[in-house]
Design a protein around this motif. Structure first.
Motif, PDB file in Angstrom:
ATOM      1  N   LYS A 157       0.840  -1.203   0.000  1.00 29.04           N
ATOM      2  CA  LYS A 157       0.000   0.000   0.000  1.00 29.04           C
ATOM      3  C   LYS A 157       0.874   1.251   0.000  1.00 29.04           C
ATOM      4  CE  LYS A 157      -0.550  -0.043   5.000  1.00 29.04           C
ATOM      5  NZ  LYS A 157      -1.434  -0.469   6.065  1.00 29.04           N
ATOM      6  N   GLU A 158       0.258   2.367  -0.359  1.00 31.67           N
ATOM      7  CA  GLU A 158       0.990   3.631  -0.404  1.00 31.67           C
ATOM      8  C   GLU A 158       1.481   4.014   0.981  1.00 31.67           C
ATOM      9  OE1 GLU A 158       2.992   5.477  -1.708  1.00 31.67           O
ATOM     10  OE2 GLU A 158       1.913   6.831  -3.049  1.00 31.67           O
ATOM     11  N   ARG A 159       2.570   4.749   1.016  1.00 27.99           N
ATOM     12  CA  ARG A 159       3.119   5.216   2.277  1.00 27.99           C
ATOM     13  C   ARG A 159       2.136   6.188   2.922  1.00 27.99           C
ATOM     14  NH1 ARG A 159       7.201   9.072   1.429  1.00 27.99           N
ATOM     15  NH2 ARG A 159       7.872   8.783   3.565  1.00 27.99           N
ATOM     16  N   ARG A 160       2.036   6.142   4.210  1.00 31.40           N
ATOM     17  CA  ARG A 160       1.190   7.086   4.943  1.00 31.40           C
ATOM     18  C   ARG A 160       2.059   8.294   5.275  1.00 31.40           C
ATOM     19  NH1 ARG A 160      -3.634   6.715   7.975  1.00 31.40           N
ATOM     20  NH2 ARG A 160      -3.728   8.335   9.555  1.00 31.40           N
ATOM     21  N   LEU A 161       1.685   9.448   4.752  1.00 35.16           N
ATOM     22  CA  LEU A 161       2.485  10.649   4.965  1.00 35.16           C
ATOM     23  C   LEU A 161       2.283  11.210   6.371  1.00 35.16           C
ATOM     24  CD1 LEU A 161       4.481  12.665   3.753  1.00 35.16           C
ATOM     25  CD2 LEU A 161       2.524  13.945   2.868  1.00 35.16           C
ATOM     26  N   ALA A 162       1.022  11.237   6.838  1.00 37.66           N
ATOM     27  CA  ALA A 162       0.718  11.806   8.155  1.00 37.66           C
ATOM     28  C   ALA A 162      -0.719  11.475   8.532  1.00 37.66           C
ATOM     29  CB  ALA A 162       0.896  13.318   8.128  1.00 37.66           C
ATOM     30  N   ASN A 163      -1.072  11.734   9.774  1.00 38.65           N
ATOM     31  CA  ASN A 163      -2.476  11.673  10.174  1.00 38.65           C
ATOM     32  C   ASN A 163      -3.193  12.855   9.540  1.00 38.65           C
ATOM     33  OD1 ASN A 163      -2.784   9.392  11.740  1.00 38.65           O
ATOM     34  ND2 ASN A 163      -2.257  10.431  13.644  1.00 38.65           N
ATOM     35  N   GLY A 164      -4.268  12.600   8.833  1.00 42.24           N
ATOM     36  CA  GLY A 164      -5.028  13.698   8.239  1.00 42.24           C
ATOM     37  C   GLY A 164      -4.340  14.305   7.044  1.00 42.24           C
ATOM     38  N   THR A 165      -4.844  15.445   6.628  1.00 39.04           N
ATOM     39  CA  THR A 165      -4.353  16.151   5.455  1.00 39.04           C
ATOM     40  C   THR A 165      -3.303  17.181   5.860  1.00 39.04           C
ATOM     41  OG1 THR A 165      -6.577  15.933   4.553  1.00 39.04           O
ATOM     42  CG2 THR A 165      -5.112  17.427   3.407  1.00 39.04           C
ATOM     43  N   MET A 166      -2.251  17.256   5.091  1.00 39.43           N
ATOM     44  CA  MET A 166      -1.193  18.246   5.347  1.00 39.43           C
ATOM     45  C   MET A 166      -1.595  19.580   4.713  1.00 39.43           C
ATOM     46  SD  MET A 166       0.948  16.547   7.128  1.00 39.43           S
ATOM     47  CE  MET A 166       2.378  17.604   7.196  1.00 39.43           C
ATOM     48  N   GLU A 167      -1.282  20.666   5.414  1.00 39.16           N
ATOM     49  CA  GLU A 167      -1.613  22.000   4.914  1.00 39.16           C
ATOM     50  C   GLU A 167      -0.883  22.283   3.606  1.00 39.16           C
ATOM     51  OE1 GLU A 167      -0.945  26.462   6.528  1.00 39.16           O
ATOM     52  OE2 GLU A 167      -1.917  25.059   7.924  1.00 39.16           O
ATOM     53  N   ASP A 168       0.397  21.948   3.549  1.00 37.63           N
ATOM     54  CA  ASP A 168       1.198  22.148   2.338  1.00 37.63           C
ATOM     55  C   ASP A 168       1.798  20.796   1.952  1.00 37.63           C
ATOM     56  OD1 ASP A 168       3.094  22.712   0.372  1.00 37.63           O
ATOM     57  OD2 ASP A 168       3.670  24.627   1.286  1.00 37.63           O
ATOM     58  N   PHE A 169       1.098  20.080   1.084  1.00 41.26           N
ATOM     59  CA  PHE A 169       1.515  18.729   0.703  1.00 41.26           C
ATOM     60  C   PHE A 169       2.918  18.722   0.121  1.00 41.26           C
ATOM     61  CE2 PHE A 169       1.986  15.402  -2.508  1.00 41.26           C
ATOM     62  CZ  PHE A 169       1.804  14.270  -1.722  1.00 41.26           C
ATOM     63  N   GLN A 170       3.234  19.652  -0.790  1.00 40.11           N
ATOM     64  CA  GLN A 170       4.550  19.668  -1.433  1.00 40.11           C
ATOM     65  C   GLN A 170       5.671  19.837  -0.413  1.00 40.11           C
ATOM     66  OE1 GLN A 170       5.570  18.714  -4.277  1.00 40.11           O
ATOM     67  NE2 GLN A 170       3.543  18.446  -5.131  1.00 40.11           N
ATOM     68  N   GLU A 171       5.481  20.742   0.529  1.00 38.90           N
ATOM     69  CA  GLU A 171       6.489  20.943   1.568  1.00 38.90           C
ATOM     70  C   GLU A 171       6.633  19.676   2.417  1.00 38.90           C
ATOM     71  OE1 GLU A 171       6.665  23.436   5.643  1.00 38.90           O
ATOM     72  OE2 GLU A 171       6.273  24.636   3.836  1.00 38.90           O
ATOM     73  N   ALA A 172       5.510  19.069   2.747  1.00 40.98           N
ATOM     74  CA  ALA A 172       5.526  17.862   3.585  1.00 40.98           C
ATOM     75  C   ALA A 172       6.232  16.709   2.882  1.00 40.98           C
ATOM     76  CB  ALA A 172       4.103  17.469   3.962  1.00 40.98           C
ATOM     77  N   ILE A 173       5.953  16.515   1.611  1.00 35.39           N
ATOM     78  CA  ILE A 173       6.547  15.390   0.871  1.00 35.39           C
ATOM     79  C   ILE A 173       8.035  15.646   0.614  1.00 35.39           C
ATOM     80  CG2 ILE A 173       6.009  16.072  -1.513  1.00 35.39           C
ATOM     81  CD1 ILE A 173       5.436  12.583  -0.150  1.00 35.39           C
ATOM     82  N   GLN A 174       8.409  16.889   0.343  1.00 33.68           N
ATOM     83  CA  GLN A 174       9.828  17.214   0.146  1.00 33.68           C
ATOM     84  C   GLN A 174      10.630  16.906   1.402  1.00 33.68           C
ATOM     85  OE1 GLN A 174       9.654  21.338  -1.113  1.00 33.68           O
ATOM     86  NE2 GLN A 174      10.056  20.758  -3.237  1.00 33.68           N
ATOM     87  N   ARG A 175      10.065  17.206   2.557  1.00 32.23           N
ATOM     88  CA  ARG A 175      10.807  16.989   3.802  1.00 32.23           C
ATOM     89  C   ARG A 175      11.097  15.506   4.021  1.00 32.23           C
ATOM     90  NH1 ARG A 175      10.166  18.988   9.829  1.00 32.23           N
ATOM     91  NH2 ARG A 175      12.092  18.057  10.593  1.00 32.23           N
ATOM     92  N   VAL A 176      10.129  14.630   3.767  1.00 31.65           N
ATOM     93  CA  VAL A 176      10.396  13.206   3.997  1.00 31.65           C
ATOM     94  C   VAL A 176      11.392  12.651   2.986  1.00 31.65           C
ATOM     95  CG1 VAL A 176       8.248  12.725   5.244  1.00 31.65           C
ATOM     96  CG2 VAL A 176       8.317  12.442   2.753  1.00 31.65           C
ATOM     97  N   TRP A 177      11.438  13.221   1.790  1.00 31.20           N
ATOM     98  CA  TRP A 177      12.440  12.773   0.817  1.00 31.20           C
ATOM     99  C   TRP A 177      13.819  13.329   1.162  1.00 31.20           C
ATOM    100  CZ3 TRP A 177      12.217   8.938  -2.597  1.00 31.20           C
ATOM    101  CH2 TRP A 177      10.966   8.446  -2.950  1.00 31.20           C
ATOM    102  N   GLN A 178      13.876  14.541   1.717  1.00 34.71           N
ATOM    103  CA  GLN A 178      15.163  15.133   2.098  1.00 34.71           C
ATOM    104  C   GLN A 178      15.732  14.495   3.359  1.00 34.71           C
ATOM    105  OE1 GLN A 178      14.008  19.242   2.421  1.00 34.71           O
ATOM    106  NE2 GLN A 178      14.321  19.643   0.241  1.00 34.71           N
ATOM    107  N   GLU A 179      14.863  14.065   4.253  1.00 35.75           N
ATOM    108  CA  GLU A 179      15.275  13.460   5.520  1.00 35.75           C
ATOM    109  C   GLU A 179      14.650  12.071   5.629  1.00 35.75           C
ATOM    110  OE1 GLU A 179      14.728  16.050   8.968  1.00 35.75           O
ATOM    111  OE2 GLU A 179      14.423  17.715   7.553  1.00 35.75           O
ATOM    112  N   PRO A 180      15.284  11.038   5.075  1.00 30.05           N
ATOM    113  CA  PRO A 180      14.676   9.707   4.988  1.00 30.05           C
ATOM    114  C   PRO A 180      14.204   9.102   6.313  1.00 30.05           C
ATOM    115  CG  PRO A 180      16.636   9.818   3.626  1.00 30.05           C
ATOM    116  CD  PRO A 180      16.595  11.085   4.426  1.00 30.05           C
ATOM    117  N   SER A 181      14.773   9.524   7.441  1.00 30.02           N
ATOM    118  CA  SER A 181      14.337   8.966   8.725  1.00 30.02           C
ATOM    119  C   SER A 181      13.243   9.803   9.393  1.00 30.02           C
ATOM    120  CB  SER A 181      15.527   8.828   9.682  1.00 30.02           C
ATOM    121  OG  SER A 181      16.065  10.101   9.969  1.00 30.02           O
ATOM    122  N   PHE A 182      12.907  10.964   8.806  1.00 34.73           N
ATOM    123  CA  PHE A 182      11.883  11.841   9.384  1.00 34.73           C
ATOM    124  C   PHE A 182      10.487  11.339   9.045  1.00 34.73           C
ATOM    125  CE2 PHE A 182       8.823  15.271   8.884  1.00 34.73           C
ATOM    126  CZ  PHE A 182       8.839  15.823  10.163  1.00 34.73           C
TER     127      PHE A 182
END
Length: 185
Positions: free
Chosen positions: A76-101
């Motif tokens: 299944k797809e990765r779960r980014l967070a509980n609920g909807t993120m205010e700024d999806f692009q910023e949220a997704i960039q952070r997890v790609w920049q910091e693989p353990s975050f």
């Protein structure tokens, strides 16, 4: 040699219900193109994420080749967070920049990759000379590809389309070749 076709799901209507989110009308039309793309290929097994949009995208392939779809929860797809993120692009960039975050309630890239790759490796090893289809999602697909080759990351993910199809050739668990077989149109 194992030939694996990653089939990223076609366009889906947005809903917070990840499991039951269906394909949009455009997505449904694209399913016929995805199916036709693999009609001339030998398909020995089909696996899919449990999410409706991933299953719907590979159903035509399963019907054409008379192969059942095996549902694998770990795909299944990765779960980014509980609920909807205010700024999806910023949220997704952070997890790609910091693989353990990981955002609250979500999975880090490392967690999601580990979950999915264990199942994928088991599938590959179970089919050493077969041609497989995996119904999947953008983030988790790229994370699985990245586990074999570090060049697949955020920039690659951004260039994916819905749907998208990549053929990966494996010798054992060694990735030998990657080819995009989907043509936008």
């Amino acid at each position: 040699m194992t030939e694996l076709y990653f089939v990223r799901h076609a366009h889906a209507d947005y809903s917070e219900d990840e499991y039951h989110r269906p394909l949009s009308l455009k997505g449904i039309r694209d399913v016929d193109r995805v199916t036709a793309l693999l009609n001339d290929q030998r398909i020995d097994a089909i696996y899919s994420s449990p999410y409706k949009r991933a299953i719907q995208t590979v159903q035509g392939i399963a019907k054409y080749h008379d192969v059942p779809i095996k549902i694998v929860d770990a795909l299944k797809e990765r779960r980014l967070a509980n609920g909807t993120m205010e700024d999806f692009q910023e949220a997704i960039q952070r997890v790609w920049q910091e693989p353990s975050f990981a955002w609250a309630g979500g999975e880090s890239n490392e967690q999601a990759m580990r979950r999915a790759i264990q199942s994928l490796q088991s599938i590959i090893l179970s089919h050493p000379h077969d041609s497989l289809v995996i119904g999947t999602h953008g983030n988790i697909m790229v994370l699985m590809m990245q586990s074999f080759d570090a060049q697949y990351g955020y920039d690659f993910w951004q260039r994916l389309s819905m749907p998208d199809v990549y053929r990966l050739s494996f010798r054992g668990l060694t990735l030998v070749e990657v080819e995009r077989v989907w043509q936008k149109g």
